[in-house]
Structures are given as C-alpha cells and as structure tokens.
Design a protein around this motif. Structure first.
Motif, PDB file in Angstrom:
ATOM      1  N   ILE A  48      17.278  40.550 -15.095  1.00 33.46           N
ATOM      2  CA  ILE A  48      16.523  39.487 -14.436  1.00 33.46           C
ATOM      3  C   ILE A  48      15.056  39.842 -14.640  1.00 33.46           C
ATOM      4  O   ILE A  48      14.614  40.919 -14.225  1.00 33.46           O
ATOM      5  CB  ILE A  48      16.859  39.389 -12.938  1.00 33.46           C
ATOM      6  N   ALA A  49      14.329  38.970 -15.311  1.00 33.19           N
ATOM      7  CA  ALA A  49      12.952  39.286 -15.700  1.00 33.19           C
ATOM      8  C   ALA A  49      11.986  38.262 -15.113  1.00 33.19           C
ATOM      9  O   ALA A  49      12.339  37.102 -14.886  1.00 33.19           O
ATOM     10  CB  ALA A  49      12.828  39.311 -17.223  1.00 33.19           C
ATOM     11  N   LEU A  50      10.764  38.709 -14.885  1.00 34.30           N
ATOM     12  CA  LEU A  50       9.735  37.856 -14.310  1.00 34.30           C
ATOM     13  C   LEU A  50       8.945  37.181 -15.424  1.00 34.30           C
ATOM     14  O   LEU A  50       8.311  37.844 -16.245  1.00 34.30           O
ATOM     15  CB  LEU A  50       8.808  38.700 -13.428  1.00 34.30           C
ATOM     16  N   HIS A  51       9.012  35.855 -15.453  1.00 35.36           N
ATOM     17  CA  HIS A  51       8.218  35.062 -16.383  1.00 35.36           C
ATOM     18  C   HIS A  51       7.235  34.243 -15.560  1.00 35.36           C
ATOM     19  O   HIS A  51       7.628  33.290 -14.879  1.00 35.36           O
ATOM     20  CB  HIS A  51       9.114  34.137 -17.216  1.00 35.36           C
ATOM     21  N   GLY A  52       5.966  34.638 -15.619  1.00 34.84           N
ATOM     22  CA  GLY A  52       4.988  33.985 -14.760  1.00 34.84           C
ATOM     23  C   GLY A  52       5.274  34.339 -13.314  1.00 34.84           C
ATOM     24  O   GLY A  52       5.286  35.513 -12.935  1.00 34.84           O
ATOM     25  N   ASP A  53       5.545  33.331 -12.495  1.00 38.70           N
ATOM     26  CA  ASP A  53       5.862  33.553 -11.086  1.00 38.70           C
ATOM     27  C   ASP A  53       7.340  33.330 -10.783  1.00 38.70           C
ATOM     28  O   ASP A  53       7.727  33.235  -9.616  1.00 38.70           O
ATOM     29  CB  ASP A  53       5.028  32.606 -10.203  1.00 38.70           C
ATOM     30  N   THR A  54       8.169  33.250 -11.814  1.00 34.01           N
ATOM     31  CA  THR A  54       9.577  32.903 -11.615  1.00 34.01           C
ATOM     32  C   THR A  54      10.486  33.935 -12.270  1.00 34.01           C
ATOM     33  O   THR A  54      10.249  34.362 -13.405  1.00 34.01           O
ATOM     34  CB  THR A  54       9.882  31.512 -12.215  1.00 34.01           C
ATOM     35  N   TRP A  55      11.530  34.330 -11.539  1.00 37.26           N
ATOM     36  CA  TRP A  55      12.529  35.241 -12.086  1.00 37.26           C
ATOM     37  C   TRP A  55      13.541  34.438 -12.903  1.00 37.26           C
ATOM     38  O   TRP A  55      14.053  33.418 -12.440  1.00 37.26           O
ATOM     39  CB  TRP A  55      13.255  35.980 -10.958  1.00 37.26           C
ATOM     40  N   VAL A  56      13.815  34.910 -14.131  1.00 38.36           N
ATOM     41  CA  VAL A  56      14.740  34.212 -15.018  1.00 38.36           C
ATOM     42  C   VAL A  56      15.852  35.167 -15.433  1.00 38.36           C
ATOM     43  O   VAL A  56      15.704  36.394 -15.372  1.00 38.36           O
ATOM     44  CB  VAL A  56      14.023  33.670 -16.278  1.00 38.36           C
ATOM     45  N   LEU A  57      16.975  34.593 -15.855  1.00 37.14           N
ATOM     46  CA  LEU A  57      18.119  35.390 -16.295  1.00 37.14           C
ATOM     47  C   LEU A  57      17.944  35.714 -17.774  1.00 37.14           C
ATOM     48  O   LEU A  57      18.057  34.842 -18.636  1.00 37.14           O
ATOM     49  CB  LEU A  57      19.415  34.611 -16.060  1.00 37.14           C
ATOM     50  N   ALA A  58      17.661  36.991 -18.076  1.00 40.18           N
ATOM     51  CA  ALA A  58      17.438  37.405 -19.458  1.00 40.18           C
ATOM     52  C   ALA A  58      18.727  37.870 -20.132  1.00 40.18           C
ATOM     53  O   ALA A  58      18.919  37.675 -21.328  1.00 40.18           O
ATOM     54  CB  ALA A  58      16.394  38.525 -19.505  1.00 40.18           C
ATOM     55  N   LYS A  59      19.620  38.498 -19.363  1.00 35.96           N
ATOM     56  CA  LYS A  59      20.888  39.014 -19.881  1.00 35.96           C
ATOM     57  C   LYS A  59      21.928  38.894 -18.776  1.00 35.96           C
ATOM     58  O   LYS A  59      21.578  38.680 -17.614  1.00 35.96           O
ATOM     59  CB  LYS A  59      20.752  40.490 -20.290  1.00 35.96           C
ATOM     60  N   PRO A  60      23.210  39.056 -19.099  1.00 35.26           N
ATOM     61  CA  PRO A  60      24.228  39.059 -18.040  1.00 35.26           C
ATOM     62  C   PRO A  60      23.924  40.129 -16.993  1.00 35.26           C
ATOM     63  O   PRO A  60      23.389  41.191 -17.308  1.00 35.26           O
ATOM     64  CB  PRO A  60      25.521  39.380 -18.800  1.00 35.26           C
ATOM     65  N   LEU A  61      24.268  39.833 -15.752  1.00 34.11           N
ATOM     66  CA  LEU A  61      23.921  40.733 -14.654  1.00 34.11           C
ATOM     67  C   LEU A  61      24.691  42.042 -14.714  1.00 34.11           C
ATOM     68  O   LEU A  61      25.792  42.120 -15.250  1.00 34.11           O
ATOM     69  CB  LEU A  61      24.210  40.064 -13.308  1.00 34.11           C
ATOM     70  N   VAL A  62      24.088  43.052 -14.132  1.00 35.41           N
ATOM     71  CA  VAL A  62      24.747  44.345 -13.977  1.00 35.41           C
ATOM     72  C   VAL A  62      24.320  44.913 -12.633  1.00 35.41           C
ATOM     73  O   VAL A  62      23.183  44.728 -12.201  1.00 35.41           O
ATOM     74  CB  VAL A  62      24.370  45.318 -15.117  1.00 35.41           C
ATOM     75  N   GLY A  63      25.236  45.576 -11.949  1.00 39.01           N
ATOM     76  CA  GLY A  63      24.899  46.182 -10.665  1.00 39.01           C
ATOM     77  C   GLY A  63      24.145  47.484 -10.861  1.00 39.01           C
ATOM     78  O   GLY A  63      24.034  48.016 -11.964  1.00 39.01           O
ATOM     79  N   SER A  64      23.621  48.010  -9.781  1.00 37.39           N
ATOM     80  CA  SER A  64      22.914  49.286  -9.846  1.00 37.39           C
ATOM     81  C   SER A  64      23.914  50.430  -9.937  1.00 37.39           C
ATOM     82  O   SER A  64      25.114  50.263  -9.734  1.00 37.39           O
ATOM     83  CB  SER A  64      22.054  49.470  -8.595  1.00 37.39           C
ATOM     84  N   ALA A  65      23.402  51.612 -10.237  1.00 39.58           N
ATOM     85  CA  ALA A  65      24.264  52.797 -10.286  1.00 39.58           C
ATOM     86  C   ALA A  65      24.906  53.050  -8.927  1.00 39.58           C
ATOM     87  O   ALA A  65      26.048  53.499  -8.836  1.00 39.58           O
ATOM     88  CB  ALA A  65      23.444  54.013 -10.721  1.00 39.58           C
ATOM     89  N   GLN A  66      24.166  52.736  -7.843  1.00 41.61           N
ATOM     90  CA  GLN A  66      24.716  52.949  -6.500  1.00 41.61           C
ATOM     91  C   GLN A  66      25.931  52.069  -6.250  1.00 41.61           C
ATOM     92  O   GLN A  66      26.919  52.508  -5.661  1.00 41.61           O
ATOM     93  CB  GLN A  66      23.644  52.664  -5.437  1.00 41.61           C
ATOM     94  N   LEU A  67      25.872  50.806  -6.702  1.00 44.39           N
ATOM     95  CA  LEU A  67      27.005  49.910  -6.495  1.00 44.39           C
ATOM     96  C   LEU A  67      28.201  50.367  -7.319  1.00 44.39           C
ATOM     97  O   LEU A  67      29.336  50.386  -6.833  1.00 44.39           O
ATOM     98  CB  LEU A  67      26.623  48.475  -6.867  1.00 44.39           C
ATOM     99  N   SER A  68      27.965  50.756  -8.562  1.00 40.53           N
ATOM    100  CA  SER A  68      29.066  51.235  -9.401  1.00 40.53           C
ATOM    101  C   SER A  68      29.730  52.458  -8.779  1.00 40.53           C
ATOM    102  O   SER A  68      30.960  52.561  -8.732  1.00 40.53           O
ATOM    103  CB  SER A  68      28.548  51.576 -10.808  1.00 40.53           C
ATOM    104  N   GLU A  69      28.925  53.386  -8.286  1.00 46.43           N
ATOM    105  CA  GLU A  69      29.479  54.595  -7.674  1.00 46.43           C
ATOM    106  C   GLU A  69      30.224  54.262  -6.388  1.00 46.43           C
ATOM    107  O   GLU A  69      31.285  54.829  -6.103  1.00 46.43           O
ATOM    108  CB  GLU A  69      28.356  55.597  -7.391  1.00 46.43           C
ATOM    109  N   TYR A  70      29.688  53.321  -5.618  1.00 45.79           N
ATOM    110  CA  TYR A  70      30.339  52.911  -4.372  1.00 45.79           C
ATOM    111  C   TYR A  70      31.725  52.326  -4.657  1.00 45.79           C
ATOM    112  O   TYR A  70      32.721  52.695  -4.012  1.00 45.79           O
ATOM    113  CB  TYR A  70      29.465  51.883  -3.661  1.00 45.79           C
ATOM    114  N   LEU A  71      31.807  51.426  -5.623  1.00 47.55           N
ATOM    115  CA  LEU A  71      33.090  50.809  -5.944  1.00 47.55           C
ATOM    116  C   LEU A  71      34.042  51.824  -6.576  1.00 47.55           C
ATOM    117  O   LEU A  71      35.254  51.778  -6.343  1.00 47.55           O
ATOM    118  CB  LEU A  71      32.878  49.615  -6.884  1.00 47.55           C
TER     119      LEU A  71
END
Length: 385
Positions: free
Chosen positions: A230-253
């Motif tokens: 998720i990248a910032l273009h100007g003042d808006t966040w856009v979807l640049a690539k498919p989402l991925v969780g953080s390392a903390q979420l992966s470890e939690y699951l």
C-alpha cells in the motif's frame, strides 16, 4: 501522513468504535450485584485491550483493580495466573507449596491493602479465562464470596471454560458482553481514521483480508504499508501490490496452528495446499478434528449449507502453513487429496486437480492435461495453460 501510518500502533486502536461495549463495561464495573463480567469473542477482535481500558477508566474514577493473564503454559501451575495478587514477601512460601487457604489469606491481605482507599469492589481482570488453573479458580470463588471483589474476564468464543469457575460464570447475575468483528462500515471508518484518504481498492482489499478482525486489520495495514504494497500517491493510499500481513501477524497465526492437535493440523495442511475442499472429502473419523479447526477459527465453511466447502479462515494461514511443509511433505499431502477427490470430482475440478498432480511430481493422462489447459484458457490464465 506519518502519524496515519503509525495509527495502528496508537493506544486507541484496540477500542476504537467500541463505545457501546465500553459503556456496558463501565456500568457493570463496581456493581456489587454483578460479581462477574464476561467478555467473549474470537481471537483478535480486541477483547484484551478493551477490558484493559475499561479497568484503567475504573481506576481513574477511584476504583482499584489488577490485570492477571492466564495462559496454556501456566494452566498446570497452581495460582500461576494470579501471581500478581500475591504480595512479594509471601512468594517464597507459595512456591514451597503453601495450602490454598493460606494463599487466600495472602491475596485477601493484598486486596484490602490496595483497596483500602476505595469503597468500590476490587476488580480482578483475568485475560483468557479458558486457561485458568484449578487453584486460581478456587481462589477467585473464595474472593468473590468473602471479599469486596469483582471479576472481569475475557475468553475466546468456542473454547471450553474451566469447570472450577462454574459457579462464577454460570450465575444468573453475570454480565455477558460479546465483542464481534467490525462490520464493513466500521472497518472502512477505522481505515479512514488510521490512514486518511485511501482508494476503494485499498478498502476492499483490507476488508476481504481482515473481515473486520481488529488484529488482522491492524497488522495488514502495518505490514502492507511497511512493504510498499500500500503506497502513498500524493495524499491518497493506493494498492500497489497484493496485501501481505506483518511478521507479527504471521507469527501469531503460526503459533495458533502449532497448538493444534496433529490430526487437526494435518487437515489444515490439506486446506493450505488445496482449499476449498468439499466437506465430503473428510472421513468420518476426522470430523472431530475438523470441528476443532472450525471452533478455533482456523477454518470456516462457505457456500451451500447442504454441501458446504471448507477453507482456511485467513489467507495468511495459507502462507504460514504452506511455508512449514517440506517439499516431500507437500507431495504426500497433495497425493492424499488427489486420491480422495477422485470419487468427488466435479467438472470444475479438472484444472486444479491436474495442477495438484503436476505439483506432486505426477504425470496426468493426456486427456486430463488437455481438459485442464482448456479450463485455464477459459479462465484467461494463459501462463498456466
């Protein structure tokens, strides 16, 4: 914009848009007629932070209390969850095996000392009640019956509660509050508050991946922004690539799947490589293990209620489980699924079953390869075809 990116780490995240639940907790805490307040919900919805904040507010209003954490690792340790209520100068005697009545006197001493300046009940917050050890259950019963103590406890939906605390959590005057995942509208509002302006694609992707689970949503935002998905273009966040969780979420699951019994873990591996699978693919002697997956929230059923499919509850489960399988183990699992699916094969299964056979190192018949290639072309997957 930096503050927006850090928003999920801010203290308010855990109880954002939980005004109704907080109001109910605030009304219940301090009431002598309500000895037990139960807060339930699936893993990750924000029960712990919500009750912590409610306790903080209660203390700010002049009340007293203490948070205690039960866990599976302490379930066999007498009084392990309530160690924070035992005065330090008594710890040595408790470790030496002091009788429960003596420990009760020690805790009562602590409660009276801390709560001396308040005329309201001392609130004991138990996080993860389902893991509370028997000795702690007995001690809580004695405290509620003989001292100005109120218990507030969180527990995970679908998991059995300790029988030792049955008189507490089954009483008619218990306050029960269910914390559900956020609905779509609330999820969009949290995204707006934490990130600012985002495109509809970002909102849709975050909703599809999190389904309103506060923990998943937070870690998806943090992980995806941090990795540039998720990248910032100007003042808006856009979807640049498919989402991925953080390392903390992966470890939690991953930790959640490691706690599964071997038979349930095997079914989770099958789903990670081949989901969705029809319910009929599971044998009668596997239904208890499958139920364990469903109750724990690792898997869900979808589609027609008469003939449902089973899939993992979150895409990151697929990632972490697949990553734990060696190539040999993955081939064994794929071979088992292919064998089971042969008798249940539907026209739409040709493509994926052929891919499974190729992935396991097999050589499907030519006619199956042709049908699979046609299916891939119909799906506009020219690379796979």
């Amino acid at each position: 914009m930096t503050a927006s990116v850090l928003g999920p780490r801010m203290p308010g995240w855990g109880f954002m848009l939980r005004d109704a639940e907080l109001a109910e907790l605030s009304q219940a805490l301090g009431s002598p007629e309500r000895p037990m307040v139960m807060v339930s919900g699936e893993a990750g919805v924000g029960k712990s932070r919500l009750t912590e904040f409610a306790l903080e507010q209660y203390v700010a209003r002049g009340g007293t209390g203490r948070r205690c954490v039960a866990s599976s690792s302490l379930a066999d340790v007498p009084f392990g969850a309530l160690v924070g209520l035992i005065p330090g100068h008594h710890m040595a005697s408790v470790a030496a095996g002091t009788q429960q009545l003596s420990v009760f006197a020690m805790v009562l001493e602590y409660v009276h000392h801390v709560g001396a300046s308040s005329n309201q009940p001392f609130v004991v917050l138990i996080d993860d009640l389902q893991h509370l050890d028997d000795a702690s259950c007995g001690l809580l019963l004695q405290l509620v019956a003989n001292a100005p103590v109120q218990v507030m406890a969180t527990f995970r939906s679908g998991e059995p509660l300790p029988e030792g605390a049955l008189p507490l959590w089954s009483a008619s005057n218990v306050v029960r509050i269910d914390v559900s995942p956020f609905d779509r509208e609330s999820t969009d509002e949290i995204i707006r508050r934490t990130m600012g302006e985002v495109t509809p694609e970002v909102r849709e992707a975050l909703w599809e991946q999190s389904r309103g689970n506060a923990l998943y949503l937070r870690e998806l935002i943090v992980g995806s922004v941090g990795s540039g998905r998720i990248a910032l273009h100007g003042d808006t966040w856009v979807l640049a690539k498919p989402l991925v969780g953080s390392a903390q979420l992966s470890e939690y699951l991953l930790q959640r799947t490691r706690r599964l019994p071997d038979d349930a873990h095997h079914l989770a591996d099958m789903l990670a490589l081949c989901q969705p699978l029809p319910l009929a693919v599971f044998r009668a002697d596997e239904l208890a293990a499958l139920d364990r997956l469903l109750v724990s929230g690792v898997a869900v059923t979808t589609g027609d209620s008469a003939n449902p499919d089973v899939r993992l509850a979150h895409p990151i489960y697929t990632e972490v489980l697949s990553a734990q399988l060696s190539p040999v183990s993955a081939r064994v699992v794929l071979g088992e699924v292919v064998e089971r699916m042969e008798s249940l094969r539907q026209p739409g299964d040709d493509l994926r079953m052929t891919v499974w056979q190729l992935d396991m190192g097999g050589t499907p018949p030519v006619d199956e390869l042709v049908r699979a290639a046609r299916g891939a072309m119909a799906a506009r997957d020219l690379l796979l075809a």
